[in-house]
Write an enzyme that holds these catalytic residues in place. Structure first.
Site, short mmCIF file in Angstrom:
data_model
loop_
_atom_site.label_atom_id
_atom_site.label_comp_id
_atom_site.label_asym_id
_atom_site.label_seq_id
_atom_site.Cartn_x
_atom_site.Cartn_y
_atom_site.Cartn_z
N ARG A 199 0.73 -1.27 0.11
CA ARG A 199 0.22 -0.07 0.07
C ARG A 199 0.83 1.35 0.16
O ARG A 199 0.43 2.37 -0.43
CB ARG A 199 -0.86 -0.15 1.34
CG ARG A 199 -2.13 1.32 1.38
CD ARG A 199 -3.04 0.85 1.94
NE ARG A 199 -3.12 0.03 2.82
CZ ARG A 199 -2.44 0.51 4.24
NH1 ARG A 199 -2.08 1.55 4.50
NH2 ARG A 199 -2.61 -0.16 5.37
N TYR A 257 -17.89 14.79 -17.42
CA TYR A 257 -17.99 13.44 -17.08
C TYR A 257 -19.07 13.30 -15.89
O TYR A 257 -18.76 13.84 -14.74
CB TYR A 257 -16.79 12.69 -17.03
CG TYR A 257 -17.10 11.18 -16.53
CD1 TYR A 257 -17.78 10.20 -17.36
CD2 TYR A 257 -16.53 10.76 -15.53
CE1 TYR A 257 -17.87 9.00 -17.30
CE2 TYR A 257 -16.78 9.30 -15.10
CZ TYR A 257 -17.53 8.47 -16.06
OH TYR A 257 -17.84 7.17 -15.63
N ASP A 279 -9.17 17.84 -15.86
CA ASP A 279 -9.28 16.40 -16.53
C ASP A 279 -8.93 16.39 -17.99
O ASP A 279 -9.45 16.87 -18.82
CB ASP A 279 -10.87 16.19 -16.23
CG ASP A 279 -10.98 14.44 -16.78
OD1 ASP A 279 -10.11 13.99 -17.61
OD2 ASP A 279 -11.92 13.90 -16.13
N LYS A 320 -8.59 4.96 -20.70
CA LYS A 320 -8.82 5.17 -22.14
C LYS A 320 -7.44 5.37 -22.74
O LYS A 320 -6.99 4.10 -22.98
CB LYS A 320 -9.38 6.80 -22.12
CG LYS A 320 -10.65 6.88 -21.05
CD LYS A 320 -11.72 6.01 -21.26
CE LYS A 320 -12.96 6.10 -20.64
NZ LYS A 320 -13.17 6.36 -19.24
C1 LIG Z 1 -13.26 12.49 -18.82
C2 LIG Z 1 -13.50 11.46 -18.01
N1 LIG Z 1 -13.05 11.56 -16.74
C3 LIG Z 1 -12.97 10.44 -15.73
C4 LIG Z 1 -13.34 9.17 -16.02
C5 LIG Z 1 -13.47 8.26 -15.03
O1 LIG Z 1 -12.50 7.23 -15.41
P1 LIG Z 1 -12.55 5.78 -14.99
O2 LIG Z 1 -13.75 5.11 -15.52
O3 LIG Z 1 -11.27 5.13 -15.30
O4 LIG Z 1 -12.74 5.82 -13.45
C6 LIG Z 1 -14.18 9.16 -17.45
C7 LIG Z 1 -14.81 7.67 -17.51
O5 LIG Z 1 -15.24 7.70 -18.72
C8 LIG Z 1 -14.08 10.28 -18.22
O6 LIG Z 1 -14.56 10.09 -19.51
#
Ligand SMILES: Cc1ncc(COP(=O)(O)O)c(C=O)c1O
Length: 369
Positions: free
Chosen positions: A49, A101, A170, A195
Site C-alpha cells: 500500500r 463526465y 481532467d 482510455k
Molecule cells: C473525462 C473522464 N474523466 C474521468 C473518467 C472516469 O474514469 P474511470 O472510468 O477510469 O474511473 C471518465 C470515464 O469515462 C471520463 O470520460
C-alpha cells in the site's frame, strides 16, 4: 539524451538507462504485497500500500509525459476523488463543468455536499468567464466528454489563481501528448488512463500529476490511507500501453478528423462536434492549446432509432461505452442521461486503417432514412 529529445523517446528508454548487466529489459511485474524487511524500516519498500516498484516505474514514465510528479490510481474516478478528498474541506466551494463526465458531479453530490461542500456548475464553453469568487477548486474538462466543448485553460488558470482557487484539469480526452494543462497553469492534471493511455480496453486506471510538492504529498497521503492502490499487474498493462501511445494516438486522431469530415457532409447528420474541424466553434482556442484534437467525435442524428441503427449497421464499430481503445466504438449518450439529443452519438476512433473506417461509417449512415 539531449534536452530536446521528445518525452516519448525518453519514456521508451527510461528503464534501459538504469539497467545493470543481466537485468530484464522489459519491466518486471513485482507481484508482492510485502517486502523483505529485517530490522528497522529504512525507507526501502516494505508494504504494497506504501509503494511497489512496478507502480513506481509507471509513475516515472507518466511523469516524463507530464513533466511532473505522478501518483497512479486504480481508476480515473479514484484519481479525481484523491484531489477532492485531499483539497476540499467543509465550507469549501468547488466549481465543475455541467457538461463534463457525469460521475464527477455524482461523486460530489453523494459524498461531499452532505459534508458541507458546495458544488457549483458551469458549461465548459463559459468556464473562462465563470464567477470563481469563493472557490477552493475549479475543475475543467477540455475537450469535454461527450460534447467536446473547449475552454481557454490558461485563462481559467489565471482567473482561478486571482480568486485563490486551485485548478484541476481532467485531460482524459486529449492526453498529455496533445495538451499540457500544467504548462497552461493548472495545478493538477488528472486522467482516466483507462482510455487512450492504457489504450487496449483491458484495464481500469488513472493518475494525478502536479508540480507542487505539498499538493503531491496530499494526494499521495490520501492514497496510502484510503488504500486506493493500483495493483502491479494493472500498472504493467498501463506501462505496456504507454509504450505505443504516440503511434496509437496519431492514428486515432487522424481517424477522428477523417470521420468528422466525412459525417459533416452527410445528409443524415444534423450536427458534428470536433474541435479539429476548421469551422468548429472551439477550433481557434483548441489550436492554441492542443497539438492534436483527440479520438472522440460526436454527432447528432435525427432520432434514437437512427443512432441505434447507425451503430448496429457499422461493421467496424463496437457498441460500447468508453473511448481511447484500439477498436472504434460508439454509443448513444442519452442512454446515460447526458443532456444531449436522443440521436446524439459519441464516436470513439480506434486504429483501423483510415480508409476502411471512413467507408464503414459512410455506408452505415447511407442505410438511414
Ligand atoms: C473525462 C473522464 N474523466 C474521468 C473518467 C472516469 O474514469 P474511470 O472510468 O477510469 O474511473 C471518465 C470515464 O469515462 C471520463 O470520460
Amino acid at each position: 539524451m539531449t534536452d530536446n529529445t521528445s518525452a516519448i523517446s525518453r519514456l521508451l528508454h527510461h528503464r534501459s538507462r538504469g539497467l545493470s548487466k543481466g537485468e530484464a529489459v522489459s519491466l518486471p511485474i513485482h507481484a508482492t504485497s510485502v517486502f523483505h524487511l529485517p530490522g528497522e524500516p529504512d525507507g526501502s519498500h516494505f508494504y504494497g500500500r506504501n509503494g511497489n516498484p512496478t507502480v513506481e516505474a509507471v509513475e516515472a514514465e507518466i511523469g516524463i509525459l507530464e513533466d511532473a510528479d505522478v501518483v497512479c490510481f486504480p481508476s480515473g474516478m479514484a484519481a479525481i476523488a484523491s484531489v477532492f478528498y485531499s483539497v476540499l474541506r467543509p465550507g469549501d466551494t468547488v466549481l465543475v463543468p455541467s457538461d463534463g463526465y457525469y460521475n464527477v458531479r455524482n461523486l460530489l453530490a453523494a459524498q461531499f455536499e452532505p459534508m458541507g461542500v458546495t458544488m457549483r456548475t458551469c458549461p465548459t464553453a463559459d468556464m473562462a468567464e465563470a464567477d470563481m469568487t469563493g472557490c477552493r477548486l475549479v475543475l475543467i474538462e477540455s475537450p469535454s466528454n461527450p460534447g467536446l466543448a473547449v475552454c481557454d485553460i490558461a485563462k481559467v488558470a489565471q482567473r482561478a489563481k486571482a480568486a485563490g482557487a486551485l485548478v484541476m484539469a481532467d485531460n482524459t480526452t486529449a492526453t498529455p501528448l496533445c495538451q499540457q494543462p500544467l504548462d497552461l497553469g493548472a495545478d493538477f492534471s488528472v486522467l482516466s488512463d483507462t482510455k487512450a493511455m492504457a489504450g487496449h480496453s483491458d484495464v481500469l486506471c488513472g493518475h494525478v500529476a502536479t508540480r507542487d510538492a505539498t499538493l503531491f504529498d496530499g494526494v499521495k497521503t490520501w492514497r496510502r490511507l484510503a488504500g486506493a492502490i493500483i495493483g502491479p499487474f494493472d500498472a504493467y498493462l498501463l506501462h505496456r500501453g504507454l509504450e505505443t501511445l504516440e503511434v496509437r494516438l496519431g492514428r486515432m486522431n487522424t481517424n477522428a478528423l477523417a470521420v468528422a469530415e466525412a459525417v459533416q457532409g452527410h445528409k443524415a447528420v444534423l450536427a458534428v462536434n470536433y474541435p479539429g474541424l476548421g469551422d468548429d466553434p472551439f477550433h481557434q482556442v483548441a489550436r492554441r492549446q492542443m497539438s492534436g484534437f483527440g479520438p472522440i467525435v460526436s454527432f447528432t442524428l435525427a432520432s434514437q432509432a437512427n443512432a441505434d441503427g447507425f451503430i448496429s449497421a457499422c461493421p467496424l464499430l463496437s457498441p460500447a461505452t468508453s473511448f481511447g481503445g484500439v477498436h472504434s466504438s460508439a454509443e448513444r449518450r442519452a442512454r446515460w442521461g447526458d443532456a444531449v439529443p436522443e440521436g446524439f452519438v459519441r464516436f470513439a476512433a480506434g486504429i483501423e486503417p483510415t480508409r476502411d473506417l471512413v467507408a464503414a461509417v459512410t455506408q452505415a449512415l447511407d442505410t438511414l432514412s
